[in-house]
Each structure stands twice: as C-alpha cells, then as structure tokens.
Scaffold this active site. Sequence first.
Site, PDB file in Angstrom:
ATOM      1  N   HIS A  18     -16.089-116.852 -94.482  1.00 19.21           N
ATOM      2  CA  HIS A  18     -14.916-116.909 -95.350  1.00 19.21           C
ATOM      3  C   HIS A  18     -14.750-118.283 -96.010  1.00 19.21           C
ATOM      4  CE1 HIS A  18     -12.106-113.983 -96.564  1.00 19.21           C
ATOM      5  NE2 HIS A  18     -11.085-114.265 -95.792  1.00 19.21           N
ATOM      6  N   ASN A  66      -4.973-116.488 -96.969  1.00 16.09           N
ATOM      7  CA  ASN A  66      -4.053-115.474 -97.501  1.00 16.09           C
ATOM      8  C   ASN A  66      -2.932-116.035 -98.366  1.00 16.09           C
ATOM      9  OD1 ASN A  66      -5.674-113.845 -95.984  1.00 16.09           O
ATOM     10  ND2 ASN A  66      -4.076-113.104 -94.626  1.00 16.09           N
ATOM     11  N   ASP A  91     -16.126-115.950-101.061  1.00 12.99           N
ATOM     12  CA  ASP A  91     -17.095-115.032-100.478  1.00 12.99           C
ATOM     13  C   ASP A  91     -16.892-113.629-101.040  1.00 12.99           C
ATOM     14  OD1 ASP A  91     -14.623-115.429 -98.800  1.00 12.99           O
ATOM     15  OD2 ASP A  91     -15.345-113.568 -97.902  1.00 12.99           O
ATOM     16  N   ASN A 112      -8.222-111.257 -99.760  1.00 15.03           N
ATOM     17  CA  ASN A 112      -6.836-111.704 -99.676  1.00 15.03           C
ATOM     18  C   ASN A 112      -6.578-113.020-100.406  1.00 15.03           C
ATOM     19  OD1 ASN A 112      -5.899-109.492 -98.217  1.00 15.03           O
ATOM     20  ND2 ASN A 112      -6.493-110.394 -96.265  1.00 15.03           N
TER      21      ASN A 112
END
Length: 196
Positions: A18, A66, A91, A112
């Site tokens: 991530h 997020n 990613d 997100n």
Amino acid sequence: MVVLGLGNPGDEYADTRHNSGFKVVDYIGNKTGIELNKKYSKKFIYGKGVYKKEEIFLVKPLTFMNASGEVIHDVLKMAECTTKDIVVVCDNMDLFPGVLRIKRGGGSAGHNGLKSLMTFAPANDFLRVYIGIGRPLHAGDVSFYVLGVPDKIDFENWNKAVGIAGDSILAINDRTLDRVINEVNSIRNVSQRPGN
C-alpha cells in the site's frame, strides 16, 4: 508539478504494498536531492526543489491512506497550483506486481486513498501513476494483503516499477506527457512468475 504519493506513515508500513506511492516519492527525492520535512501544523511532509529547471513539490500525507484527501487544499495553496498539476502515485491490485499505468482521471477502483482524494478534489483531473501489486490468492478482505510485504519475486518487480515510475514522472519535464504515458503504458508485464 506536485508528486503526491499515497501510503501510510510509520516504519511498520514502509515496505508494504500500500506504500507504493511513498516509495516513488522517496525515490524521486533521492534522485533529485529534494529532502522532505514536516511543516508545523500540516498533515503532510513535503519537499520543494528544482529539477532540470522545473519546480517540483514532493508530498507524503500523514493522515493514513483512507484520509489522504484531507491534505489537498493545503497542498494546492502551498504549491500555488490546481489539481491538474498534481501527479498522484498509488498501488493498484488490478495490475500484476511491477506493471505500471498512467492516466488522467477515472474512478477509484475501490482504492480508499483515491476515494478520499476524489471527495476533496471533485474535478478529478489529477494524473494517476499506478504501481501494480496484484491480488491475493484468496478472495475476501484485502487489507491484510495490501498492508503486507511482497515476497522476494514480487518485491523485485515492485522495486523495479518504483524506479521506472519515478524516472517517468521526472521525464515529463523533458518529453511531452502523451509520450511519457505511451512509453509507460506500452511496457509489458514484467512478472517473472510462470503463467503470468
């Protein structure tokens, strides 16, 4: 140009899938000598410098993935630019590890960080650089996968993609954007895994 890498702050996330965006920002910082620092009260760390006579801002949000979009307004104000001047790096599970794609606009594809950015920047005209991380073998919650560290083969492909992504972003200063996009998007899947 503003290069905004998506990721999660903290050493425990440094080499996770991530954090592809953070990796590219770090790569560009190392190559250009631009150091990133936190400015008091800001929700991001950033560095500013000049590369081949072009001003570059490097940004890493400290909000966690997020809530990445929360930094947009301050970044735009600091860099005195519009969202069209921002290159977002993140990613992408729909691409094999090591595969790159560049495009302007589009949906969130369930990411997100992109969802948050699109909430705070509804024009959605920023450039996106996707770093492929592949999908987990088993269906279900993908958080464990994206927050995991790639195995040796995927890590090598991923690391290579990070370098190519960083070089390609810097190449926008030398070549037209369309040429850079075509060059990157024409790179074939670099996965070394049989069957991929």
